[in-house]
Design a protein around this motif. Sequence first.
Motif, PDB file in Angstrom:
ATOM      1  N   GLU A  40       0.868  -1.181   0.000  1.00  0.00           N
ATOM      2  CA  GLU A  40       0.000   0.000   0.000  1.00  0.00           C
ATOM      3  C   GLU A  40       0.901   1.226   0.000  1.00  0.00           C
ATOM      4  O   GLU A  40       1.785   1.364   0.844  1.00  0.00           O
ATOM      5  CB  GLU A  40      -0.889   0.002   1.248  1.00  0.00           C
ATOM      6  CG  GLU A  40      -1.895   1.134   1.283  1.00  0.00           C
ATOM      7  CD  GLU A  40      -2.793   1.076   2.508  1.00  0.00           C
ATOM      8  OE1 GLU A  40      -3.988   1.348   2.373  1.00  0.00           O
ATOM      9  OE2 GLU A  40      -2.288   0.752   3.601  1.00  0.00           O
ATOM     10  N   VAL A  41       0.694   2.112  -0.972  1.00  0.00           N
ATOM     11  CA  VAL A  41       1.521   3.304  -1.089  1.00  0.00           C
ATOM     12  C   VAL A  41       0.637   4.549  -1.049  1.00  0.00           C
ATOM     13  O   VAL A  41      -0.550   4.499  -1.368  1.00  0.00           O
ATOM     14  CB  VAL A  41       2.355   3.299  -2.392  1.00  0.00           C
ATOM     15  CG1 VAL A  41       3.262   2.083  -2.449  1.00  0.00           C
ATOM     16  CG2 VAL A  41       1.464   3.362  -3.624  1.00  0.00           C
ATOM     17  N   GLU A  42       1.252   5.648  -0.645  1.00  0.00           N
ATOM     18  CA  GLU A  42       0.549   6.930  -0.633  1.00  0.00           C
ATOM     19  C   GLU A  42       1.203   7.860  -1.628  1.00  0.00           C
ATOM     20  O   GLU A  42       2.414   8.087  -1.595  1.00  0.00           O
ATOM     21  CB  GLU A  42       0.580   7.570   0.758  1.00  0.00           C
ATOM     22  CG  GLU A  42      -0.171   8.899   0.810  1.00  0.00           C
ATOM     23  CD  GLU A  42      -0.170   9.507   2.201  1.00  0.00           C
ATOM     24  OE1 GLU A  42      -0.949  10.454   2.418  1.00  0.00           O
ATOM     25  OE2 GLU A  42       0.602   9.067   3.057  1.00  0.00           O
ATOM     26  N   THR A  43       0.411   8.383  -2.550  1.00  0.00           N
ATOM     27  CA  THR A  43       0.884   9.356  -3.511  1.00  0.00           C
ATOM     28  C   THR A  43       0.382  10.730  -3.095  1.00  0.00           C
ATOM     29  O   THR A  43      -0.255  10.886  -2.057  1.00  0.00           O
ATOM     30  CB  THR A  43       0.364   9.031  -4.919  1.00  0.00           C
ATOM     31  OG1 THR A  43      -1.055   9.304  -4.963  1.00  0.00           O
ATOM     32  CG2 THR A  43       0.611   7.578  -5.278  1.00  0.00           C
ATOM     33  N   ALA A  44       0.659  11.727  -3.912  1.00  0.00           N
ATOM     34  CA  ALA A  44       0.155  13.068  -3.627  1.00  0.00           C
ATOM     35  C   ALA A  44      -1.349  13.154  -3.815  1.00  0.00           C
ATOM     36  O   ALA A  44      -1.961  14.157  -3.465  1.00  0.00           O
ATOM     37  CB  ALA A  44       0.856  14.081  -4.543  1.00  0.00           C
ATOM     38  N   LYS A  45      -1.961  12.108  -4.356  1.00  0.00           N
ATOM     39  CA  LYS A  45      -3.402  12.120  -4.601  1.00  0.00           C
ATOM     40  C   LYS A  45      -4.181  11.246  -3.633  1.00  0.00           C
ATOM     41  O   LYS A  45      -5.243  11.631  -3.155  1.00  0.00           O
ATOM     42  CB  LYS A  45      -3.695  11.659  -6.038  1.00  0.00           C
ATOM     43  CG  LYS A  45      -3.122  12.571  -7.114  1.00  0.00           C
ATOM     44  CD  LYS A  45      -3.821  13.906  -7.153  1.00  0.00           C
ATOM     45  CE  LYS A  45      -3.312  14.746  -8.324  1.00  0.00           C
ATOM     46  NZ  LYS A  45      -3.954  16.065  -8.362  1.00  0.00           N
ATOM     47  N   ALA A  46      -3.688  10.052  -3.369  1.00  0.00           N
ATOM     48  CA  ALA A  46      -4.496   9.115  -2.576  1.00  0.00           C
ATOM     49  C   ALA A  46      -3.646   7.929  -2.151  1.00  0.00           C
ATOM     50  O   ALA A  46      -2.487   7.776  -2.550  1.00  0.00           O
ATOM     51  CB  ALA A  46      -5.687   8.625  -3.396  1.00  0.00           C
ATOM     52  N   MET A  47      -4.267   7.069  -1.320  1.00  0.00           N
ATOM     53  CA  MET A  47      -3.676   5.786  -0.960  1.00  0.00           C
ATOM     54  C   MET A  47      -4.032   4.775  -2.048  1.00  0.00           C
ATOM     55  O   MET A  47      -5.170   4.736  -2.512  1.00  0.00           O
ATOM     56  CB  MET A  47      -4.232   5.321   0.376  1.00  0.00           C
ATOM     57  CG  MET A  47      -3.938   6.272   1.518  1.00  0.00           C
ATOM     58  SD  MET A  47      -2.279   6.079   2.156  1.00  0.00           S
ATOM     59  CE  MET A  47      -2.483   4.566   3.074  1.00  0.00           C
ATOM     60  N   VAL A  48      -3.071   3.950  -2.441  1.00  0.00           N
ATOM     61  CA  VAL A  48      -3.277   2.991  -3.528  1.00  0.00           C
ATOM     62  C   VAL A  48      -2.679   1.649  -3.131  1.00  0.00           C
ATOM     63  O   VAL A  48      -1.558   1.595  -2.620  1.00  0.00           O
ATOM     64  CB  VAL A  48      -2.627   3.478  -4.836  1.00  0.00           C
ATOM     65  CG1 VAL A  48      -2.823   2.466  -5.946  1.00  0.00           C
ATOM     66  CG2 VAL A  48      -3.179   4.829  -5.250  1.00  0.00           C
ATOM     67  N   GLU A  49      -3.419   0.570  -3.345  1.00  0.00           N
ATOM     68  CA  GLU A  49      -2.874  -0.768  -3.208  1.00  0.00           C
ATOM     69  C   GLU A  49      -2.321  -1.201  -4.564  1.00  0.00           C
ATOM     70  O   GLU A  49      -3.024  -1.147  -5.578  1.00  0.00           O
ATOM     71  CB  GLU A  49      -3.942  -1.754  -2.727  1.00  0.00           C
ATOM     72  CG  GLU A  49      -4.319  -1.588  -1.269  1.00  0.00           C
ATOM     73  CD  GLU A  49      -5.243  -2.679  -0.768  1.00  0.00           C
ATOM     74  OE1 GLU A  49      -5.751  -3.455  -1.616  1.00  0.00           O
ATOM     75  OE2 GLU A  49      -5.472  -2.764   0.443  1.00  0.00           O
ATOM     76  N   VAL A  50      -1.070  -1.638  -4.575  1.00  0.00           N
ATOM     77  CA  VAL A  50      -0.400  -1.985  -5.828  1.00  0.00           C
ATOM     78  C   VAL A  50      -0.368  -3.503  -5.975  1.00  0.00           C
ATOM     79  O   VAL A  50       0.218  -4.194  -5.131  1.00  0.00           O
ATOM     80  CB  VAL A  50       1.026  -1.429  -5.856  1.00  0.00           C
ATOM     81  CG1 VAL A  50       1.703  -1.781  -7.180  1.00  0.00           C
ATOM     82  CG2 VAL A  50       1.013   0.082  -5.643  1.00  0.00           C
ATOM     83  N   PRO A  51      -0.994  -4.060  -7.021  1.00  0.00           N
ATOM     84  CA  PRO A  51      -0.961  -5.510  -7.248  1.00  0.00           C
ATOM     85  C   PRO A  51       0.271  -5.927  -8.045  1.00  0.00           C
ATOM     86  O   PRO A  51       0.824  -5.147  -8.812  1.00  0.00           O
ATOM     87  CB  PRO A  51      -2.245  -5.750  -8.045  1.00  0.00           C
ATOM     88  CG  PRO A  51      -2.482  -4.472  -8.776  1.00  0.00           C
ATOM     89  CD  PRO A  51      -1.923  -3.365  -7.932  1.00  0.00           C
TER      90      PRO A  51
END
Length: 460
Positions: A40-51
Motif C-alpha cells: 500500500e503506497v501513498e501518492t500526492a493524490k491518494a492511498m493505492v494498493e499496488v498488485p
Amino acid sequence: MAQVLEFRLPDLGEGLTEAEIVRWLVDVGDVVAIDQPVVEVETAKAMVEVPCPYGGVVTARFGEEGTELPVGAPLLTVAVGATSMPETAPAGASAGAAGSAGTGASAASSPAGSSGEGSGNVLVGYGTAAPAARRRRVRRDTTGPQAQAANGSPVAAPAAVTVVPSDGPVPVISPLVRKLAREKGVDLRQLRGSGPDGLILRADVERAQAVPAAEAGPAPTPAHAAAGPAVAGERVPLRGVRGAVADKLSRSRTEIPDATCWVDADATELMAARAAMNAAGGPKISLLALLARICTAALARHPELNSRVDTAAREIVRLPEVHLGFAAQTDRGLVVPVVRDAHLRTAESLSAEFTRLTEAARAGTLTPAQLTGGTFTLNNYGVFGVDGSTPIINHPEAAMLGVGRIIPKPWVHEGELAVRQVVQLSLTFDHRVCDGGTAGGFLRYVADCVEHPAVLLRTV
C-alpha cells in the motif's frame, strides 16, 4: 529452478512521479498470486494498493515502510511459479541485473504487455513504464540500498549508479530536486544517482549536503547560511497528501485575487424541514446534502462562480456541469472528494454520495479521479465548532462556500426578539470572474434558501 523476476513501482498516473510505502501486504517467503496487492503506497493524490503481475514466492522486498520511492524503482522480486522459497534465492542478483541497459531476464520474460520497468497491466487505467527519455548509459557502482532477503539478512539491491557525464542536463526525478539542489548548494554533476537508470533523487541531494565539504566538492554557500544557526524543533516532511495540499493552497494564494463576503442566516426553518424529511421514513438526509442542493440552485442563477480562469488565453471558462467538492478531514490531512454532476442529484442522492466518499476518504481508498475535477467547493467548517472562516479557494476553481456551526442565538423574528438557530455563511471568490454584486447575489440567495427552504421549490 524458478525464475526470479523483479516488480517495479508502476506509473500511477495523474503525472505522479513518486510514492511512499505505507504498509507492506506481503512478507519475504509469502506465496502471491497474479494481481494480488502486495504493498500500500501513498501518492500526492491518494492511498493505492499496488498488485503484482507475477505469481510465485516473494524472495526480496526493497524499501521499508515510510520510504519514498520514484516510479520505476524496484518493489520486490518473485520466484515465478514457485510454492516455497528457493534454496538459494538470487534476490540480489535479480534486482541488480534487471536495471542494466533496460534489458535482461526480468524484461525478457515479463508477461505480454509488461516490462522490467513497469507493472504491465496490473493497474487498469494507469500507465506502466517509466518514460523512455529517462534511459541513460550508466556504469555500476558497488554501493546502494539494501533489500531484505529470505533469511532476513540484507542483500544488495539494485546498485547505485554513477551518471556518465554528458553535455546534456543531469537526469533528476523531478524539478523539485533541481530546486532543492540549488537551495542547498549541491552540484548535481558530482552526485551518484540511486534512482532507476541513474536518476538523482531527493535523498541523493540531502545525503550530498550532509557529507563534509571535502568529500562533496566545492559548492556555493546556501542562501540561508547567513541567517545564523538553524532553529531547533521537530521537522515534518511536506509530502504525500499533506504536501499536495500545501502546494495547491500556496498556488491559490499566489495566483487568485480572492475576496470574501459573509452573512448570518436564520437556519431554524431549514433544520425543521430536514427533521420533517427524516421523520417521513426512507434514507436520512444530511444537512450537508441540503446545503449542496442549495448551492447547485444558486450556481444555476450565478454561473460566473462555476468557472475557472485560463490565464494563458486570458479567458474565463464557464463550466456547464457542477462537480461539487467538499472538504473532509482525515487522519492523513484535509482532502476534497468530488461529487460528480451534483446539479442533477436530489438531496437523497447527494446525501448517499457524501457518505460514500467520506468513508472512502477516512479509509484512504479514494482514487485520484475522485479527488480531482471539482468546479465549486462546499466547506462545512462548523463541524469543528467555529462560527466563521475565510477559506482558501481550491485552485483552479473560482469560489468556495463556507458554513459555520448552527447554534441558538438571539434573533429578531417577525418583529420580535426570539432564540433562533443561526449560521454564518461565507463566500470566498475569485475577483477576476465576477464583482461583489454577483458574489453578494449568490450568497444572499443561499441565505434566503436557508431561511425559507420553500424558495427551492421554484427550481425543483
